[in-house]
Design a protein around this motif. Structure first.
Motif, PDB file in Angstrom:
ATOM      1  N   GLY A 183      21.732  32.428  10.840  1.00 34.38           N
ATOM      2  CA  GLY A 183      20.006  32.220  10.715  1.00 34.38           C
ATOM      3  C   GLY A 183      19.376  33.300  11.744  1.00 34.38           C
ATOM      4  N   ASN A 184      18.210  33.039  11.729  1.00 36.77           N
ATOM      5  CA  ASN A 184      17.302  34.007  12.823  1.00 36.77           C
ATOM      6  C   ASN A 184      17.297  33.449  14.224  1.00 36.77           C
ATOM      7  OD1 ASN A 184      16.627  35.919  10.829  1.00 36.77           O
ATOM      8  ND2 ASN A 184      15.050  34.668  10.043  1.00 36.77           N
ATOM      9  N   ASN A 185      17.590  32.146  14.171  1.00 31.80           N
ATOM     10  CA  ASN A 185      17.474  31.507  15.666  1.00 31.80           C
ATOM     11  C   ASN A 185      18.525  30.390  15.484  1.00 31.80           C
ATOM     12  OD1 ASN A 185      14.809  32.521  16.654  1.00 31.80           O
ATOM     13  ND2 ASN A 185      13.959  31.580  14.631  1.00 31.80           N
ATOM     14  N   SER A 186      18.809  29.582  16.728  1.00 31.65           N
ATOM     15  CA  SER A 186      19.914  29.044  16.875  1.00 31.65           C
ATOM     16  C   SER A 186      19.716  27.678  16.133  1.00 31.65           C
ATOM     17  CB  SER A 186      20.042  28.608  18.529  1.00 31.65           C
ATOM     18  OG  SER A 186      18.986  28.084  18.958  1.00 31.65           O
ATOM     19  N   ASN A 187      18.398  27.224  15.760  1.00 36.56           N
ATOM     20  CA  ASN A 187      18.105  26.044  15.143  1.00 36.56           C
ATOM     21  C   ASN A 187      18.106  26.216  13.560  1.00 36.56           C
ATOM     22  OD1 ASN A 187      15.775  27.575  15.188  1.00 36.56           O
ATOM     23  ND2 ASN A 187      14.394  25.810  15.444  1.00 36.56           N
ATOM     24  N   GLU A 188      18.669  27.108  13.142  1.00 37.06           N
ATOM     25  CA  GLU A 188      18.636  27.445  11.586  1.00 37.06           C
ATOM     26  C   GLU A 188      19.730  27.875  11.327  1.00 37.06           C
ATOM     27  OE1 GLU A 188      15.232  29.512  11.213  1.00 37.06           O
ATOM     28  OE2 GLU A 188      16.098  31.615  10.901  1.00 37.06           O
ATOM     29  N   GLY A 189      20.119  28.011   9.908  1.00 36.39           N
ATOM     30  CA  GLY A 189      21.156  28.748   9.440  1.00 36.39           C
ATOM     31  C   GLY A 189      22.108  27.834   8.450  1.00 36.39           C
TER      32      GLY A 189
END
Length: 198
Positions: A183-189
């Motif tokens: 993901g682009n950030n640690s809270n997505e993917g």
């Protein structure tokens, strides 16, 4: 009980497990209520009455199988608390058939192994690989409150002919690890879980 054993753990065994007897088959269609002090007090078809029984159907029992252990076998590196269910009876490790194997059976096994969490999950056929050797238990019917797997009723005892190792039961007692990747950030993917070492 009639023989002087007071254990709450008793294993009935079908299919002439200890070899076929000889002579007449005197009792058949026995239906004990589990409270009788003597076998002769249980309802049955009658001494020596004609039946379809033969010595291939001789009944056996283990009255105090107290030396029993349960373990979960998984791949190297797997998270603890998950794996193929194996039971050790009289020094021999054996697998468990997954016929009728569900959440209540998983709950009892996890409790016996010291896991008291909310995750007590039965796992599909051979997810943790096929075992080897005998297959001990089949058609287990736990209520979920038992402290030990051997306290659960089992239809066929410890000599299984109808079950094969592609039906070995598995259990997950601990929450699996989870992560988000790419993901682009640690809270997505993409959601990925870590089970059985991978």
């Amino acid at each position: 009980r009639q023989l002087g054993y007071n254990s709450s753990i008793v294993l009935p065994i079908k299919g002439a497990f200890y070899g076929e007897g000889t002579g007449r088959v005197l009792m058949s269609s026995v239906g004990c209520a589990r409270t009788e002090p003597h076998l002769a007090l249980c309802p049955f078809a009658g001494f020596g009455r004609p039946s379809t029984c033969n010595h291939k159907m001789d009944a056996s029992v283990i009255c105090e199988p107290m030396k029993t252990e349960v373990r979960l076998v998984a791949s190297p590196g797997a998270t603890a608390g998950q794996g193929r269910v194996e039971v050790k009876i009289n020094g021999v490790w054996s697998t468990v058939c997954n016929s009728n194997f569900g959440k209540e059976e998983a709950k009892v096994i996890c409790r016996q192994l010291g896991y008291n969490g909310t995750i007590n999950m039965p796992v599909a056929h051979t997810f943790y690989g096929e075992g080897s050797g005998p297959i001990v238990l089949n058609y287990i019917n736990c209520a979920g409150s038992e402290s030990h797997l051997m306290l659960c009723p089992s239809s066929y005892g410890i000599k299984q002919q109808a079950c094969v190792h592609t039906q070995d039961a598995g259990v997950m007692c601990q929450p699996f690890d989870i992560r988000l990747r790419d993901g682009n950030n640690s809270n997505e993917g993409r959601v990925e879980i870590f089970v059985d070492g991978q």
